[in-house]
Scaffold this motif. Sequence first.
Motif, PDB file in Angstrom:
ATOM      1  N   THR A 111      -8.059  10.743   1.149  1.00 10.57           N
ATOM      2  CA  THR A 111      -7.265   9.524   0.967  1.00 10.57           C
ATOM      3  C   THR A 111      -8.121   8.289   1.210  1.00 10.57           C
ATOM      4  O   THR A 111      -9.103   8.323   1.964  1.00 10.57           O
ATOM      5  CB  THR A 111      -6.055   9.502   1.917  1.00 10.57           C
ATOM      6  N   SER A 112      -7.727   7.192   0.596  1.00  4.08           N
ATOM      7  CA  SER A 112      -8.434   5.930   0.812  1.00  4.08           C
ATOM      8  C   SER A 112      -8.218   5.431   2.231  1.00  4.08           C
ATOM      9  O   SER A 112      -9.091   4.766   2.809  1.00  4.08           O
ATOM     10  CB  SER A 112      -7.966   4.885  -0.209  1.00  4.08           C
ATOM     11  N   ALA A 113      -7.062   5.755   2.809  1.00  2.00           N
ATOM     12  CA  ALA A 113      -6.804   5.397   4.203  1.00  2.00           C
ATOM     13  C   ALA A 113      -7.836   6.041   5.111  1.00  2.00           C
ATOM     14  O   ALA A 113      -8.315   5.421   6.082  1.00  2.00           O
ATOM     15  CB  ALA A 113      -5.392   5.837   4.594  1.00  2.00           C
ATOM     16  N   ALA A 114      -8.206   7.284   4.816  1.00  4.16           N
ATOM     17  CA  ALA A 114      -9.203   7.983   5.622  1.00  4.16           C
ATOM     18  C   ALA A 114     -10.573   7.323   5.498  1.00  4.16           C
ATOM     19  O   ALA A 114     -11.295   7.158   6.493  1.00  4.16           O
ATOM     20  CB  ALA A 114      -9.283   9.444   5.196  1.00  4.16           C
ATOM     21  N   LEU A 115     -10.945   6.936   4.273  1.00  2.77           N
ATOM     22  CA  LEU A 115     -12.240   6.284   4.084  1.00  2.77           C
ATOM     23  C   LEU A 115     -12.271   4.927   4.771  1.00  2.77           C
ATOM     24  O   LEU A 115     -13.271   4.562   5.401  1.00  2.77           O
ATOM     25  CB  LEU A 115     -12.548   6.139   2.600  1.00  2.77           C
ATOM     26  N   ALA A 116     -11.178   4.174   4.676  1.00  2.00           N
ATOM     27  CA  ALA A 116     -11.118   2.874   5.355  1.00  2.00           C
ATOM     28  C   ALA A 116     -11.298   3.052   6.855  1.00  2.00           C
ATOM     29  O   ALA A 116     -12.045   2.303   7.503  1.00  2.00           O
ATOM     30  CB  ALA A 116      -9.790   2.189   5.046  1.00  2.00           C
ATOM     31  N   LEU A 117     -10.618   4.038   7.430  1.00  2.00           N
ATOM     32  CA  LEU A 117     -10.761   4.305   8.864  1.00  2.00           C
ATOM     33  C   LEU A 117     -12.199   4.628   9.218  1.00  2.00           C
ATOM     34  O   LEU A 117     -12.752   4.090  10.196  1.00  2.00           O
ATOM     35  CB  LEU A 117      -9.851   5.469   9.270  1.00  2.00           C
ATOM     36  N   GLN A 118     -12.837   5.481   8.429  1.00  2.00           N
ATOM     37  CA  GLN A 118     -14.200   5.899   8.747  1.00  2.00           C
ATOM     38  C   GLN A 118     -15.189   4.739   8.643  1.00  2.00           C
ATOM     39  O   GLN A 118     -16.082   4.600   9.491  1.00  2.00           O
ATOM     40  CB  GLN A 118     -14.604   7.058   7.828  1.00  2.00           C
ATOM     41  N   ILE A 119     -15.041   3.910   7.617  1.00  2.00           N
ATOM     42  CA  ILE A 119     -15.915   2.738   7.495  1.00  2.00           C
ATOM     43  C   ILE A 119     -15.696   1.811   8.684  1.00  2.00           C
ATOM     44  O   ILE A 119     -16.654   1.282   9.279  1.00  2.00           O
ATOM     45  CB  ILE A 119     -15.654   1.994   6.169  1.00  2.00           C
ATOM     46  N   TYR A 120     -14.432   1.606   9.046  1.00  2.00           N
ATOM     47  CA  TYR A 120     -14.104   0.759  10.192  1.00  2.00           C
ATOM     48  C   TYR A 120     -14.731   1.304  11.477  1.00  2.00           C
ATOM     49  O   TYR A 120     -15.336   0.546  12.253  1.00  2.00           O
ATOM     50  CB  TYR A 120     -12.591   0.665  10.345  1.00  2.00           C
ATOM     51  N   CYS A 121     -14.599   2.596  11.705  1.00  2.00           N
ATOM     52  CA  CYS A 121     -15.099   3.193  12.944  1.00  2.00           C
ATOM     53  C   CYS A 121     -16.616   3.094  13.043  1.00  2.00           C
ATOM     54  O   CYS A 121     -17.156   2.832  14.123  1.00  2.00           O
ATOM     55  CB  CYS A 121     -14.653   4.651  13.041  1.00  2.00           C
ATOM     56  N   VAL A 122     -17.314   3.293  11.916  1.00  2.00           N
ATOM     57  CA  VAL A 122     -18.766   3.143  11.932  1.00  2.00           C
ATOM     58  C   VAL A 122     -19.137   1.725  12.350  1.00  2.00           C
ATOM     59  O   VAL A 122     -20.026   1.511  13.191  1.00  2.00           O
ATOM     60  CB  VAL A 122     -19.364   3.471  10.550  1.00  2.00           C
ATOM     61  N   GLY A 123     -18.433   0.741  11.794  1.00  2.00           N
ATOM     62  CA  GLY A 123     -18.719  -0.652  12.132  1.00  2.00           C
ATOM     63  C   GLY A 123     -18.435  -0.996  13.576  1.00  2.00           C
ATOM     64  O   GLY A 123     -19.070  -1.885  14.154  1.00  2.00           O
ATOM     65  N   GLN A 124     -17.466  -0.291  14.178  1.00  2.00           N
ATOM     66  CA  GLN A 124     -17.088  -0.548  15.557  1.00  2.00           C
ATOM     67  C   GLN A 124     -17.830   0.346  16.552  1.00  2.00           C
ATOM     68  O   GLN A 124     -17.641   0.226  17.763  1.00  2.00           O
ATOM     69  CB  GLN A 124     -15.586  -0.333  15.727  1.00  2.00           C
ATOM     70  N   GLY A 125     -18.641   1.267  16.043  1.00  2.00           N
ATOM     71  CA  GLY A 125     -19.350   2.191  16.917  1.00  2.00           C
ATOM     72  C   GLY A 125     -18.453   3.233  17.549  1.00  2.00           C
ATOM     73  O   GLY A 125     -18.751   3.759  18.632  1.00  2.00           O
ATOM     74  N   ILE A 126     -17.368   3.552  16.881  1.00  2.00           N
ATOM     75  CA  ILE A 126     -16.401   4.526  17.390  1.00  2.00           C
ATOM     76  C   ILE A 126     -16.616   5.857  16.677  1.00  2.00           C
ATOM     77  O   ILE A 126     -16.799   5.889  15.452  1.00  2.00           O
ATOM     78  CB  ILE A 126     -14.962   4.032  17.157  1.00  2.00           C
ATOM     79  N   LYS A 127     -16.609   6.954  17.426  1.00  2.00           N
ATOM     80  CA  LYS A 127     -16.799   8.274  16.850  1.00  2.00           C
ATOM     81  C   LYS A 127     -15.631   9.181  17.248  1.00  2.00           C
ATOM     82  O   LYS A 127     -15.757  10.028  18.133  1.00  2.00           O
ATOM     83  CB  LYS A 127     -18.131   8.875  17.310  1.00  2.00           C
ATOM     84  N   PRO A 128     -14.504   9.004  16.601  1.00  2.00           N
ATOM     85  CA  PRO A 128     -13.328   9.784  16.968  1.00  2.00           C
ATOM     86  C   PRO A 128     -13.323  11.177  16.346  1.00  2.00           C
ATOM     87  O   PRO A 128     -14.095  11.469  15.437  1.00  2.00           O
ATOM     88  CB  PRO A 128     -12.181   8.957  16.391  1.00  2.00           C
ATOM     89  N   GLN A 129     -12.450  12.027  16.857  1.00  2.00           N
ATOM     90  CA  GLN A 129     -12.139  13.280  16.173  1.00  2.00           C
ATOM     91  C   GLN A 129     -11.078  12.959  15.123  1.00  2.00           C
ATOM     92  O   GLN A 129      -9.994  12.492  15.467  1.00  2.00           O
ATOM     93  CB  GLN A 129     -11.593  14.310  17.161  1.00  2.00           C
TER      94      GLN A 129
END
Length: 283
Positions: A111-129
Amino acid sequence: MKRSFTIYHSPDADDAFMFYGLVSGAVEHPDYEFKHELSDIESLNHRALRGELEITAVSVHAYGHLQDRYSILSCGASMGESSYGPRLVARPDAKFGSGSNLKIAIPGKYTSAALALQIYCVGQGIKPQIMPIHFDEIISAIQEGQVDAGVIIHEGQLTYEKSGLKLLVDFGAWWWDKTGLPLPLGVNVVRKDIGVEAISAVAQTLRSSIEHSLAHRKEALEYALSYGRGISAEDADQFVGMYVNQRTIDMGEEGRRAIVRFLEEGRRYGLVPPSSGGIEFVE
């Protein structure tokens, strides 16, 4: 005899609204007939990845894995804008930190929602499960503590507060602030091997259906409400207005740039595979 195609799309109020012109019989094509089959967007993503579908709605994220085989119709797109898009939500007491134990639900891997989350997390330095969960189970998963947060799509974007959840990130607003562009979410695609004439007919017919639905909004909305999963007529009207509008008739140059930029960002972080060619848009 007319050539027959099946159009696959999700059973959501905005998609139902778009296709009302076709379903009602008000829009027809002299040489082609169109049937409809409904399925959730992540299932359609996976079927398109296997090359099974000739005409289908897919997530823009999934299209990054499909562009060698499919073209994007310039009509029928759904895009987040400066004040709305998929939303990352959590319980009121949640702490959104950067720990690796943070569990975030997504409505499907492609989903595009998943890609948006992943791009956001990389930018924030967050590595979630990241945990894929069917979209209509995410809110309950958050409430029950199965995950710390979740990205909600469809009508949940309007109703999450009624479920006692708080907003952490609106990805439409985040992407707009980052790029000045709408957030590309869903598009309609056609498999290139059905032929140029058929592709042109599909584009023409879908655009006519959207235009008819917007011109007969009351009737189209009544039809769409049957796919609203229990939301009120007021919420359905708002939701349809968010995702079926002038940009849906034609995404325009801004919409095309948004798709290119979104997938470029995904490729930059290794979240979308490289492609051997550019994106093909069908007017």
